[in-house]
Design a protein around this motif. Sequence first.
Motif, PDB file in Angstrom:
ATOM      1  N   VAL A  98       0.844  -1.192   0.000  1.00 40.36           N
ATOM      2  CA  VAL A  98       0.000   0.000   0.000  1.00 40.36           C
ATOM      3  C   VAL A  98       0.885   1.249   0.000  1.00 40.36           C
ATOM      4  CG1 VAL A  98      -1.848   1.248   1.183  1.00 40.36           C
ATOM      5  CG2 VAL A  98      -1.781  -1.256   1.265  1.00 40.36           C
ATOM      6  N   TYR A  99       0.684   2.099  -1.004  1.00 39.98           N
ATOM      7  CA  TYR A  99       1.422   3.352  -1.117  1.00 39.98           C
ATOM      8  C   TYR A  99       0.515   4.504  -0.681  1.00 39.98           C
ATOM      9  CZ  TYR A  99       4.804   0.765  -3.969  1.00 39.98           C
ATOM     10  OH  TYR A  99       5.742  -0.140  -4.416  1.00 39.98           O
ATOM     11  N   TYR A 100       1.091   5.475   0.012  1.00 41.50           N
ATOM     12  CA  TYR A 100       0.321   6.591   0.539  1.00 41.50           C
ATOM     13  C   TYR A 100       0.732   7.905  -0.114  1.00 41.50           C
ATOM     14  CZ  TYR A 100      -0.732   3.055   3.983  1.00 41.50           C
ATOM     15  OH  TYR A 100      -1.134   1.880   4.573  1.00 41.50           O
ATOM     16  N   HIS A 101      -0.194   8.849  -0.102  1.00 43.09           N
ATOM     17  CA  HIS A 101       0.112  10.184  -0.608  1.00 43.09           C
ATOM     18  C   HIS A 101       1.097  10.882   0.335  1.00 43.09           C
ATOM     19  CE1 HIS A 101      -2.758  10.396  -3.927  1.00 43.09           C
ATOM     20  NE2 HIS A 101      -3.634   9.770  -3.157  1.00 43.09           N
ATOM     21  N   GLY A 102       1.756  11.883  -0.190  1.00 41.22           N
ATOM     22  CA  GLY A 102       2.668  12.675   0.632  1.00 41.22           C
ATOM     23  C   GLY A 102       4.064  12.101   0.720  1.00 41.22           C
ATOM     24  N   GLY A 103       4.373  11.098  -0.123  1.00 38.64           N
ATOM     25  CA  GLY A 103       5.717  10.540  -0.112  1.00 38.64           C
ATOM     26  C   GLY A 103       6.021   9.659   1.076  1.00 38.64           C
ATOM     27  N   GLU A 104       4.971   9.170   1.761  1.00 41.37           N
ATOM     28  CA  GLU A 104       5.198   8.316   2.927  1.00 41.37           C
ATOM     29  C   GLU A 104       5.654   6.923   2.497  1.00 41.37           C
ATOM     30  OE1 GLU A 104       5.095   9.493   5.906  1.00 41.37           O
ATOM     31  OE2 GLU A 104       4.228  11.444   5.372  1.00 41.37           O
ATOM     32  N   ARG A 105       6.346   6.250   3.394  1.00 38.10           N
ATOM     33  CA  ARG A 105       6.849   4.911   3.113  1.00 38.10           C
ATOM     34  C   ARG A 105       5.698   3.934   2.883  1.00 38.10           C
ATOM     35  NH1 ARG A 105      10.647   2.479   7.629  1.00 38.10           N
ATOM     36  NH2 ARG A 105      11.896   4.253   6.928  1.00 38.10           N
TER      37      ARG A 105
END
Length: 242
Positions: free
Chosen positions: A122-129
């Motif tokens: 799962v990838y998140y917005h805002g460049g989070e890991r």
Amino acid sequence: THMSTASLSAAAAATAAPPAPLPVPPPPAGSASAEVPVQHASRPIVVGSCAYWRGKEAEESKSHEWTVYVRAASPDEDPGLFIKRVVFQLHPTITPSTRTVEAPPFEVTEQGWGEFEVGIKVYYHGGERAVDFSHLLKLYPEAEVAGSPARELSIDRPVVAEKYDEIVWAEPSAELRARLSEADKHAPEKGWRSSKHAKWFCTFEPEPQEAEMKACYERITQERRGGGGHTRHASCSGAASE
């Protein structure tokens, strides 16, 4: 000589300047009060699958139709506000075995006959890991009560397997914080109430989950101060409600 406050004249009391406050010394370096509070954020999600038996007339190699998914815990929340994309890694015999979903609903539907472990990133917005999950796709029912036989396959009732997780960001970006705030406003039209699987989704009691996640966050905070990573997740299992 002792003088009480009652002996002061009214004029003197009116014109007397208040005493200057004493300067407060800064806390010593390394003390708890000197540390900057952690600006953490968290969000519950559910990872799961819904598998429908297609009946005795179905092709043996396509005995079930199943959907594996990542959804918001709240039925009225738009997960696309904070989830950027989800990558599902299916069994290598399924072509293509890697599926990327860029917008909600974050799900993949296929037909098959076997159970296997699904890798989910799962990838998140805002460049989070990104956060990795592993989900066992279940096609066949288990005993609902220990020691009793498993229920029969039925075309009217799917086999549901779900896991409640809470993602904790120790220091979320400004973009992610803004998106999470927007998600809190709720958007029923973008939630999962209209999903064909909605009636089979598990329900999770919030109080036990919150207590477990609070303990998890406290443990994560300690790990982070000791050099641990900034994103973790904790899990628990739930049973499907009819």
